[in-house]
Enzyme design. Structure first.
Site, PDB file in Angstrom:
ATOM      1  N   HIS A  90     -29.639  25.434  10.080  1.00 52.11           N
ATOM      2  CA  HIS A  90     -28.623  26.469  10.311  1.00 52.11           C
ATOM      3  C   HIS A  90     -27.499  26.507   9.176  1.00 52.11           C
ATOM      4  CE1 HIS A  90     -30.237  27.419  14.249  1.00 52.11           C
ATOM      5  NE2 HIS A  90     -30.683  25.811  14.380  1.00 52.11           N
ATOM      6  N   GLY A 100       5.107  -1.103   7.187  1.00 56.16           N
ATOM      7  CA  GLY A 100       5.589   0.234   8.019  1.00 56.16           C
ATOM      8  C   GLY A 100       6.206   1.340   7.486  1.00 56.16           C
ATOM      9  N   TRP A 103       0.840  -1.073  -0.056  1.00 52.74           N
ATOM     10  CA  TRP A 103      -0.026   0.144  -0.051  1.00 52.74           C
ATOM     11  C   TRP A 103       1.120   1.259  -0.057  1.00 52.74           C
ATOM     12  CZ3 TRP A 103      -1.395   4.347   3.065  1.00 52.74           C
ATOM     13  CH2 TRP A 103      -2.958   4.660   2.930  1.00 52.74           C
ATOM     14  N   GLU A 113     -22.265   6.577  10.987  1.00 59.62           N
ATOM     15  CA  GLU A 113     -21.763   5.263  10.606  1.00 59.62           C
ATOM     16  C   GLU A 113     -22.487   4.977   9.349  1.00 59.62           C
ATOM     17  OE1 GLU A 113     -19.199   3.483  11.058  1.00 59.62           O
ATOM     18  OE2 GLU A 113     -19.819   1.710  10.261  1.00 59.62           O
ATOM     19  N   LYS A 138      -7.450  -1.829   5.427  1.00 55.20           N
ATOM     20  CA  LYS A 138      -8.160  -2.244   6.578  1.00 55.20           C
ATOM     21  C   LYS A 138      -7.636  -2.071   7.975  1.00 55.20           C
ATOM     22  CE  LYS A 138     -11.241  -4.994   8.612  1.00 55.20           C
ATOM     23  NZ  LYS A 138     -12.668  -4.457   8.560  1.00 55.20           N
ATOM     24  N   GLU A 171     -17.460   4.841   1.757  1.00 55.58           N
ATOM     25  CA  GLU A 171     -16.257   3.925   1.552  1.00 55.58           C
ATOM     26  C   GLU A 171     -16.407   2.979   0.411  1.00 55.58           C
ATOM     27  OE1 GLU A 171     -16.394   1.725   5.900  1.00 55.58           O
ATOM     28  OE2 GLU A 171     -14.405   2.316   5.016  1.00 55.58           O
ATOM     29  N   LYS A 201     -20.139   4.275   5.659  1.00 54.05           N
ATOM     30  CA  LYS A 201     -20.346   3.087   4.988  1.00 54.05           C
ATOM     31  C   LYS A 201     -20.813   3.009   3.651  1.00 54.05           C
ATOM     32  CE  LYS A 201     -19.035   1.050   7.076  1.00 54.05           C
ATOM     33  NZ  LYS A 201     -18.253   0.721   8.075  1.00 54.05           N
TER      34      LYS A 201
HETATM   35  C1  AGP Z   1     -14.491   1.120   8.692  1.00 50.44           C
HETATM   36  O1  AGP Z   1     -15.476   0.833   7.763  1.00 50.44           O
HETATM   37  C2  AGP Z   1     -13.308   1.623   8.181  1.00 50.44           C
HETATM   38  N1  AGP Z   1     -12.508   0.794   7.245  1.00 50.44           N
HETATM   39  C3  AGP Z   1     -12.188   2.251   9.124  1.00 50.44           C
HETATM   40  O2  AGP Z   1     -13.008   3.629   9.427  1.00 50.44           O
HETATM   41  C4  AGP Z   1     -11.889   1.673  10.388  1.00 50.44           C
HETATM   42  O3  AGP Z   1     -12.987   1.569  11.283  1.00 50.44           O
HETATM   43  C5  AGP Z   1     -10.865   2.690  11.276  1.00 50.44           C
HETATM   44  O4  AGP Z   1      -9.573   2.721  10.393  1.00 50.44           O
HETATM   45  C6  AGP Z   1     -10.444   2.003  12.609  1.00 50.44           C
HETATM   46  O5  AGP Z   1      -9.835   0.865  12.446  1.00 50.44           O
HETATM   47  P1  AGP Z   1      -9.618  -0.170  13.775  1.00 50.44           P
HETATM   48  O6  AGP Z   1     -11.014  -0.240  14.375  1.00 50.44           O
HETATM   49  O7  AGP Z   1      -8.836  -1.254  13.145  1.00 50.44           O
HETATM   50  O8  AGP Z   1      -8.793   0.626  14.670  1.00 50.44           O
END
Ligand code: AGP
Length: 609
Positions: A505, A100, A75, A482, A604, A489, A486
């Site tokens: 407002h 990393g 990535w 949320e 992820k 993304e 969803k």
């Molecule tokens: C959720 O659909 C996302 N992929 C993202 O916002 C995720 O929740 C966020 O990066 C936090 O990840 P974590 O729960 O592994 O810390």
């Protein structure tokens, strides 16, 4: 983010690496590559794009055949996604893959350039490969000495899988911050960024700690510290079933994970309820401890932060303790006011999110007590917090989080109930009533999942929209955040969540017939007020999709579509109402033909800040 797999044993290494990398695809990546010893010579194949691009390339140019090697999904951070920047990277005798960021790579690169080294990529990773080879040459071909010397120079976070041309039967691995596990099989061993990559070969593994170095060969794995002292590792056994990381007949992991929610909730809450009351003692949480806290900070990112927002509403309502919800990347840099009597709750599915981990460390430094709510076993956040509640959602593969959110809010409820009881803000009878209601939510969620057709119809209406609004009040507002995330993304349709009462407002000026509004109205006390706000947008031409209780029949001037939910206690409605929101996002993305499980640009587990 990047994924690492390594193998040494008796199987076809290329197959194992590609198979393992395919299990890590969910982490997000834009290129991939492998290095395999073929007749004792390292053969590298790498390609920009998806794993299938790498496989096509190998079909044309020849697949490396051997029994030891390393693989990577990248990535991009330093340098664009390209064949040239894909891992593995080499320097003389060394070939390696990296997860990393090396923070001091520029200084190291200048040093290496001054020594006449030539670079082929723009990555920080190649600097590590070259530096390692530089010390390897200086140490007369001793891999361990070279690795230890190199680790002394590196700043940042890293997990590395390394092969040395002179040692074709070995794979070396090490980590600092970025996670890495070592899998132990029969006459074979593995490395992987997470267990899903190797689950079909072995469930036995070592969790590599910071600054540990593993030397893998077919027959054995040895682990050393930075002083070259051997470390006795505890063998762990993964309790995940192979099917947990498979699609099992569903078109996408996301759909499978949405359907796993009833079971995930049950598995998460059942062991934490005794005689009808919440019991978090096994997580290090007792009523006495809970009474010590004057204030709570919930810190997380993305979906986990949205779960924390639901938690804030519930804790404040029931336990009457002030709760701040913070985005981890803001919390860590804004000198937050946290005292020793405060509790800081970090919520994270992966347990490795860089900002959330940094927030946890900061909270500890400021003297607060910390509680982690984490899904991934043995992850950094899980290990470093004072108290820990594991959510038992099993592996979540789809980038868009669904079941992890569900169990995070389930835990928030349990925690709030126990805290409210400990503080005498509710009595035992009320606590029992609420706990019993929580225990019934899996059935209610399953009921909703059986009647999901309406979400498909709604989704087919949304695909032409350029932008959407999600509105609600109170817990419905927390939930709308949320729902909106969803949709964004995975369908790439812009959307915003807004407190319904705040629309007038400013934001109401955006409303036209081209701006659909998803209105959530599950809170009875606020129902009439929300309906008034809905009428305001409807009057301005918006198409309205209403998520409310089944028994409410909206008039035409209120909604174009309705998704009906079973009647339930207001407080627990988010656990039901989130399901249609997840499904609407899912089907919209499916209709649009996007890559549902691996949306563009997303990873992820966000292990860089
Ligand atoms: C959720 O659909 C996302 N992929 C993202 O916002 C995720 O929740 C966020 O990066 C936090 O990840 P974590 O729960 O592994 O810390």
């Amino acid at each position: 983010m990047c994924g690492i797999v390594g193998y040494v044993g008796w199987r076809d290494a290329t197959d194992v690496l590609i198979d393992g990398l395919s299990k890590l695809e969910y982490r997000g990546y834009d290129s991939s590559g492998i290095a395999v010893f073929e007749n004792e010579v390292i053969k590298v194949a790498k390609s920009k794009g998806r794993l299938t691009d790498l496989q096509n390339k190998m079909n044309q140019e020849g697949k490396p055949i051997g029994h030891a090697g390393i693989g990577h999904t990248r990535w991009a951070t330093h340098g664009e996604p390209s064949d040239r920047n894909s891992h593995p990277h080499g320097g003389g005798n060394v070939t390696l893959v990296h997860n990393g960021i090396i923070e001091n790579y520029k200084r190291l690169k200048e040093f290496l350039l001054s020594k006449g080294r030539v670079f082929e990529s723009d990555t920080d990773t190649e600097v590590v490969a070259q530096l390692l080879d530089y010390y390897y040459q200086e140490n007369h071909g001793n891999p361990m000495d070279a690795i230890i010397r190199t680790m002394q120079e590196l700043e940042g976070s890293y997990a590395l899988g390394i092969v040395f041309a002179d040692f074709p039967d070995k794979v070396y691995a090490l980590r600092k911050e970025s996670p890495l596990i070592v899998g132990i099989g029969e006459n074979e061993s593995f490395i992987a960024s997470d267990m899903t990559a190797i689950l079909q070969y072995t469930k036995n593994y070592y969790l590599l700690e910071h600054d540990e170095i593993a030397v893998l060969s077919k027959k054995q794995v040895k682990v050393y510290d930075l002083h070259y002292q051997k470390i006795q590792k505890e063998l762990k056994i993964a309790d995940w079933d192979v099917s947990a990381a498979e699609k099992c007949g569903y078109e996408h992991y996301m759909l499978k994970e949405i359907h796993e929610q009833p079971t995930a909730v049950k598995t998460t809450i059942t062991p934490r309820i005794t005689d009808g009351l919440p019991n978090l003692e096994e997580c290090g949480i007792t009523p006495e401890k809970l009474m010590e806290f004057h204030k709570i900070h919930i810190v997380a990112c993305g979906t986990a932060m949205h779960a924390g927002t639901v938690g804030k509403y519930v804790i404040e309502k029931l336990a009457r303790i002030p709760v701040n919800v913070d985005i981890a990347s803001e919390f860590r840099y804004r000198e937050p006011l946290v005292s020793q009597n405060d509790l800081v709750i970090i919520i994270s599915q992966s347990g490795e999110t860089a900002d959330s981990l940094a927030a946890l460390r900061l909270a500890k430094k400021l003297g607060a007590k910390t509680l982690a709510i984490v899904n991934a076993k043995g992850s950094s956040i899980a290990r470093e917090a004072d108290m820990l509640i594991y959510t038992h959602a099993g592996p979540e593969i789809a980038v868009a989080s669904t079941k992890a959110y569900m169990v995070q809010i389930a835990v928030m409820y349990l925690f709030a109930f126990e805290l409210a009881l400990a503080n005498h803000a509710i009595d035992e009878q009320e606590c029992r009533r609420l706990t019993a209601l929580l225990q019934e939510t899996p059935e209610k969620i399953a009921e909703i999942l059986e009647h999901k057709e309406m979400t498909q119809l709604i989704a087919s209406e949304l695909i032409t929209a350029d932008s959407l609004l999600y509105i609600g009040r109170g817990l419905d507002y927390a939930l709308s955040m949320e729902g909106s995330l969803k949709l964004k993304e995975i369908s790439y349709i812009h959307s915003e969540s807004y407190a319904a009462g705040e629309l007038k407002h400013g934001t109401i000026s955006l409303i036209t017939e081209n701006m659909p509004v998803i209105a959530i109205a599950t809170q009875q006390k606020l129902f009439d007020k929300t309906i008034s706000n809905i009428k305001e947008v409807k009057a301005r031409g918006a198409k309205v999709i209403l998520v409310c209780r089944e028994d409410y029949t909206p008039e035409q001037d209120i909604a174009d579509y309705k998704f009906g939910l079973p009647d339930y206690d207001d407080l627990l409605m988010p656990m039901l109402a989130v399901v249609p929101l997840q499904l609407i996002a899912y089907y919209t993305a499916v209709h649009k033909g996007t890559d549902v499980d691996k949306p563009r640009n997303l990873a992820k587990s966000v292990t860089v800040e």
